[in-house]
Design an enzyme around this catalytic site. Structure first.
Site, PDB file in Angstrom:
ATOM      1  N   GLU A   7       0.908  -1.588  -0.124  1.00 12.53           N
ATOM      2  CA  GLU A   7      -0.111  -0.174  -0.320  1.00 12.53           C
ATOM      3  C   GLU A   7       0.968   1.250   0.083  1.00 12.53           C
ATOM      4  O   GLU A   7       0.655   2.196  -0.698  1.00 12.53           O
ATOM      5  CB  GLU A   7      -0.926  -0.014   1.151  1.00 12.53           C
ATOM      6  CG  GLU A   7      -1.554   1.095   1.640  1.00 12.53           C
ATOM      7  CD  GLU A   7      -3.126   0.975   1.680  1.00 12.53           C
ATOM      8  OE1 GLU A   7      -3.508   0.092   1.734  1.00 12.53           O
ATOM      9  OE2 GLU A   7      -3.913   2.248   2.168  1.00 12.53           O
ATOM     10  N   LYS A   8       2.049   1.108   0.839  1.00 12.31           N
ATOM     11  CA  LYS A   8       2.867   2.494   0.762  1.00 12.31           C
ATOM     12  C   LYS A   8       4.105   1.755   1.094  1.00 12.31           C
ATOM     13  O   LYS A   8       4.445   0.707   1.463  1.00 12.31           O
ATOM     14  CB  LYS A   8       2.495   3.283   2.070  1.00 12.31           C
ATOM     15  CG  LYS A   8       1.962   2.516   3.250  1.00 12.31           C
ATOM     16  CD  LYS A   8       1.329   3.279   4.268  1.00 12.31           C
ATOM     17  CE  LYS A   8       0.756   2.585   5.619  1.00 12.31           C
ATOM     18  NZ  LYS A   8      -0.295   1.813   5.455  1.00 12.31           N
ATOM     19  N   ASP A 102      -3.339  -2.540   2.662  1.00  9.73           N
ATOM     20  CA  ASP A 102      -3.649  -2.624   4.178  1.00  9.73           C
ATOM     21  C   ASP A 102      -4.728  -3.662   4.321  1.00  9.73           C
ATOM     22  O   ASP A 102      -5.774  -3.936   3.362  1.00  9.73           O
ATOM     23  CB  ASP A 102      -4.245  -1.189   4.506  1.00  9.73           C
ATOM     24  CG  ASP A 102      -3.001  -0.256   4.758  1.00  9.73           C
ATOM     25  OD1 ASP A 102      -1.833  -0.762   4.921  1.00  9.73           O
ATOM     26  OD2 ASP A 102      -3.235   1.041   5.187  1.00  9.73           O
ATOM     27  N   ASP A 104      -7.696  -4.013   4.935  1.00  8.59           N
ATOM     28  CA  ASP A 104      -9.045  -3.558   4.926  1.00  8.59           C
ATOM     29  C   ASP A 104      -9.548  -3.228   3.491  1.00  8.59           C
ATOM     30  O   ASP A 104      -8.978  -3.491   2.578  1.00  8.59           O
ATOM     31  CB  ASP A 104      -9.316  -2.148   5.750  1.00  8.59           C
ATOM     32  CG  ASP A 104      -8.203  -1.251   5.428  1.00  8.59           C
ATOM     33  OD1 ASP A 104      -7.740  -1.188   4.242  1.00  8.59           O
ATOM     34  OD2 ASP A 104      -7.846  -0.409   6.296  1.00  8.59           O
ATOM     35  N   TYR A 323       3.341   5.457  11.924  1.00 10.29           N
ATOM     36  CA  TYR A 323       2.369   5.599  10.843  1.00 10.29           C
ATOM     37  C   TYR A 323       1.139   6.472  11.378  1.00 10.29           C
ATOM     38  O   TYR A 323       0.622   5.763  12.469  1.00 10.29           O
ATOM     39  CB  TYR A 323       1.936   4.359  10.186  1.00 10.29           C
ATOM     40  CG  TYR A 323       0.966   4.780   9.049  1.00 10.29           C
ATOM     41  CD1 TYR A 323       1.234   5.118   7.782  1.00 10.29           C
ATOM     42  CD2 TYR A 323      -0.398   4.175   9.267  1.00 10.29           C
ATOM     43  CE1 TYR A 323       0.347   5.324   6.999  1.00 10.29           C
ATOM     44  CE2 TYR A 323      -1.287   4.885   8.249  1.00 10.29           C
ATOM     45  CZ  TYR A 323      -0.800   5.059   7.066  1.00 10.29           C
ATOM     46  OH  TYR A 323      -1.912   5.159   6.049  1.00 10.29           O
ATOM     47  N   ARG A 325      -1.890   7.931   9.988  1.00  8.80           N
ATOM     48  CA  ARG A 325      -3.333   7.655   9.512  1.00  8.80           C
ATOM     49  C   ARG A 325      -4.252   6.672  10.074  1.00  8.80           C
ATOM     50  O   ARG A 325      -4.640   5.609   9.301  1.00  8.80           O
ATOM     51  CB  ARG A 325      -3.533   7.666   8.015  1.00  8.80           C
ATOM     52  CG  ARG A 325      -3.160   9.281   7.574  1.00  8.80           C
ATOM     53  CD  ARG A 325      -2.819   9.018   6.074  1.00  8.80           C
ATOM     54  NE  ARG A 325      -2.073  10.087   5.641  1.00  8.80           N
ATOM     55  CZ  ARG A 325      -2.735  10.982   4.975  1.00  8.80           C
ATOM     56  NH1 ARG A 325      -3.923  11.071   4.619  1.00  8.80           N
ATOM     57  NH2 ARG A 325      -1.741  12.074   4.569  1.00  8.80           N
TER      58      ARG A 325
END
Ligand SMILES: [Zn+2]
Length: 690
Positions: A7-8, A102, A104, A323, A325
């Site tokens: 994701e990142k 992630d 989700d 992280y 967020r």
């Protein structure tokens, strides 16, 4: 070769660190043994805008609404071309792909949409990493699943349906209501969104409640009670059957209040209850983004967006905190092992904490360390990175300090105190008093401050007073009883802290029981990552602003109020998100197709767009004056380089009118001739606005 798409970048690094082999990092990926790990940077693709589908849709016209793409398309976000190309090149060489979004719905979509965009045909697997530490990442890598698992297909479908719904809802309603406002001369954009509009509705609703508030007078009674060991104040409690009370149990009858005060003064009293109980208060949990935004707004007046930016800098640039967020206030149990190292580093980083940090007991495991409560991310905590003292600015230092102290607090005992509860009988009436005596500060020592004030909403219960030692059954005396004049107070104005809290607790503002339950479960409207941006957007659009310069309090503007007043309940009610989430759960569970979800909502959007065409808007419209030159245009006030002036609305019409007048006290100056002996220059014709 297996290609992981994370994701990142930080997740890519965490995965690469646990894969067998030596890692070689490039600008776009990390090679480790037989694997390659690359990354997205959140969403690297975005939806087409209407004009990307059809150039004629660039013009906002009521006839073209509602806009609904027949074939949805994505484009590469600005600045992401390089990364998308790199992923595409790596895909060609890969034998298999692993979606490492992630764990989700959004994370599923974020990587899957890139694979679809690039036309991937290689088999895809899925890894779920929620904790970047060694043991949990190893465990996740050992239990890689097929990306075709129905759970993951459901995640993808529901996230995709949500993004399309948000596009359809926001775009169509923004255009429909902006066009309706333009018909009456409004010049701004009336932006509507599934999350931003109910948020604005909260502020408008609160402002109206404050403006329409009528204080209701009521009375309280306070007795000064004298005991052999000392004097204290106690508050009257109405007995069952008491007359003169309102619905909320407040005494509103002045005569009753006065009669009680007169009757009880000087009467003998008896201590009916004297109870002293030890009580503990655990350390606050480490911060999620929203709890940190609220705390920093409260403490330092920082806005939600500022706190997000600061956290992002602390995480990315300074690498001092984890992280940001995250919606989680918990830590994994594996993170407990890092405590001694982290505490050592943070005390070196913030030497003013050295003395108190020495008392931290790293063998203590606070309730924050709980694997079952960790979601896609863990709470925000300090890293074991040494700080370059000069590199942090003032606000970064403040926020880092808050994160560090809350982390340290996890290794301190609970704060202990004694709670005293007293009941006094005076001539058949009941009075109570409460007291709180600190025994040991525990974690509060880190904050070097007593407990925050104003926590007890009932100011009548002054639990700060020192209470004399007494026994049940002791005799005492009511030296004096007084009736106090009180007034109900209006609700509090929103601050960013309170607005963020209301977005999380939005279920409190919703009546529909099913929508309410779903909103509570889903932690409100918006996400940790988007709430600050929503508040900023409302400010930027001119829908909300500060009560006055420098104030933390937020108020709605006339434009914000006009929009909320004009919108039908469906478009501004937070229940919409609750109902939406329920339907999206059905999509995730495979019980409703994403297309059916969109089709159902298209009916609602079409109706809302139609309603907008006949909506009565009450938004502030700048005054205009008929143009004396062309007789058909309207003069509008503009702000030029040399101040305000008025020019004709036909400035770019055919035939064009270049009439322009100086501004005189908010009106066009049609009469430039000197009057009454004042020599005034005739207005020069001004340049036309672009
Ligand atoms: Zn004109």
């Amino acid at each position: 070769m297996r290609l992981f798409i994370a994701e990142k970048p930080s997740l890519a690094a965490a995965i690469a660190a646990q894969l067998p082999g030596t890692a070689t990092k490039t600008r776009t990926h990390i090679e480790v043994g037989n694997d390659i790990v690359t990354w997205c940077v959140g969403h690297i693709l975005e939806q087409f805008m209407p004009e990307d589908y059809d150039a004629s849709l660039k013009q906002w016209r009521a006839e073209s609404l509602p806009i609904a793409p027949a074939q949805w398309k994505l484009k590469i976000k600005d600045g992401m071309q390089g990364q998308v190309k790199a992923i595409g090149d790596l895909l060609k060489k890969a034998d298999a792909v692993v979606n490492a979004g992630d764990p989700d719905r959004e994370g599923q979509l974020l990587v899957d949409e890139v694979l679809l965009y690039l036309g991937n045909r290689k088999p895809v697997q899925r890894v779920l990493v929620s904790d970047y530490n060694e043991a949990p990442v190893k465990k996740a890598l050992a239990s890689i699943k097929s990306n075709n698992d129905p759970q993951f297909r459901g995640w993808y479908e529901s996230a995709l349906a949500r993004s399309r719904f948000d596009w359809l809802f926001g775009l169509n309603l923004t255009r429909a209501y902006t066009l309706a406002a333009r018909r009456i001369g409004y010049e701004g954009v009336l932006s509507v969104g599934r999350v931003q509009t109910p948020t604005l509705g909260l502020v408008v609703g609160r402002d109206l409640a404050i403006e329409n508030f009528k204080p209701i007078p009521f009375y309280t009674l306070t007795a000064t009670v004298q005991h052999a060991n000392g004097t204290f104040a106690a508050n009257w409690r109405a007995k069952p059957g008491q007359t003169g009370l309102d619905d909320e149990g407040r005494l509103i009858d002045a005569a009753t209040a006065q009669a009680l005060a007169t009757r009880l003064t000087g009467k003998s009293a008896r201590i009916e209850k004297y109870e002293k109980k030890p009580a503990n208060e655990n350390a606050p949990l480490p911060f999620s983004l929203s709890s940190l935004q609220m705390a920093a707004n409260d403490r330092y007046g920082l806005t939600a967006q500022q706190v997000l930016d600061i956290c992002q800098a602390l995480y990315e640039t300074h690498k001092l905190t984890t992280y940001p967020r995250t919606d989680c206030n918990y830590l994994s149990e594996a993170q407990h092992a890092d405590a001694a190292t982290i505490i050592g580093v943070v005390t070196a980083n913030l030497p003013e904490l050295a003395t108190v940090a020495k008392k931290a007991d790293t063998s203590r495991k606070s309730p924050a360390f709980n694997d079952s409560k960790v979601t896609a991310h863990h709470a925000i905590v300090p890293t074991s990175r040494r700080m370059d003292a000069a590199s942090l600015n003032d606000n970064e230092r403040k926020v880092y300090d808050m994160v560090v102290r809350t982390y340290l607090a996890q290794f301190f005992p609970p704060s202990q105190f004694l709670k005293t509860d007293i009941e006094v009988a005076i001539d058949g009436e009941k009075f109570t008093a409460k007291g709180k005596t600190p025994v040991s500060a525990g974690w509060r020592e880190i904050y070097a401050q007593p407990e925050p004030e104003g926590e007890d909403a009932d100011s009548e219960d002054d639990d700060k007073q020192a209470l004399p030692a007494m026994n049940q059954g002791d005799a005492a005396q009511c030296k004096q009883c007084v009736a106090n004049n009180r007034k109900t107070t209006p609700p509090q104005r929103f601050t960013e802290k309170l607005l963020l809290a209301a977005m999380v607790d939005i279920h409190k503002y919703v009546d529909d029981p099913a929508a309410k339950a779903r909103l509570k479960e889903g932690q409100g409207i918006g996400t940790e990552a988007t709430r600050a941006g929503i508040i900023e957007e409302l400010k930027k659009r001119g829908f909300i602003g500060q009560l006055k310069a420098g104030s933390k309090q937020i108020v709605s503007t006339p434009a914000g109020r006009g929009l909320i007043a004009a919108l039908p309940a469906h478009a501004k009610n937070p229940a919409l998100t609750g109902i939406c989430e329920q339907a999206l759960d059905m999509v995730a569970a495979g019980r409703l197709s994403g297309d059916d979800f969109i089709a159902r909502n298209m009916q609602l959007i079409t109706k809302l767009v139609t309603d907008a065409s006949s909506a009565t808007l009450n938004v502030p419209v700048a005054p205009t004056f008929p143009c004396p030159d062309c007789k058909t245009g309207q003069l509008k006030k503009r702000n030029g380089k040399n101040g305000a002036f008025w020019s004709c609305s036909n400035w770019n019409a055919e035939p064009k009118c270049s009439a322009a007048y100086d501004d005189f006290r908010g009106k066009p100056n049609f009469n430039p001739k000197p009057k009454g002996g004042f020599a005034k220059k005739a207005p020069a014709k001004k340049a036309q606005p672009k």
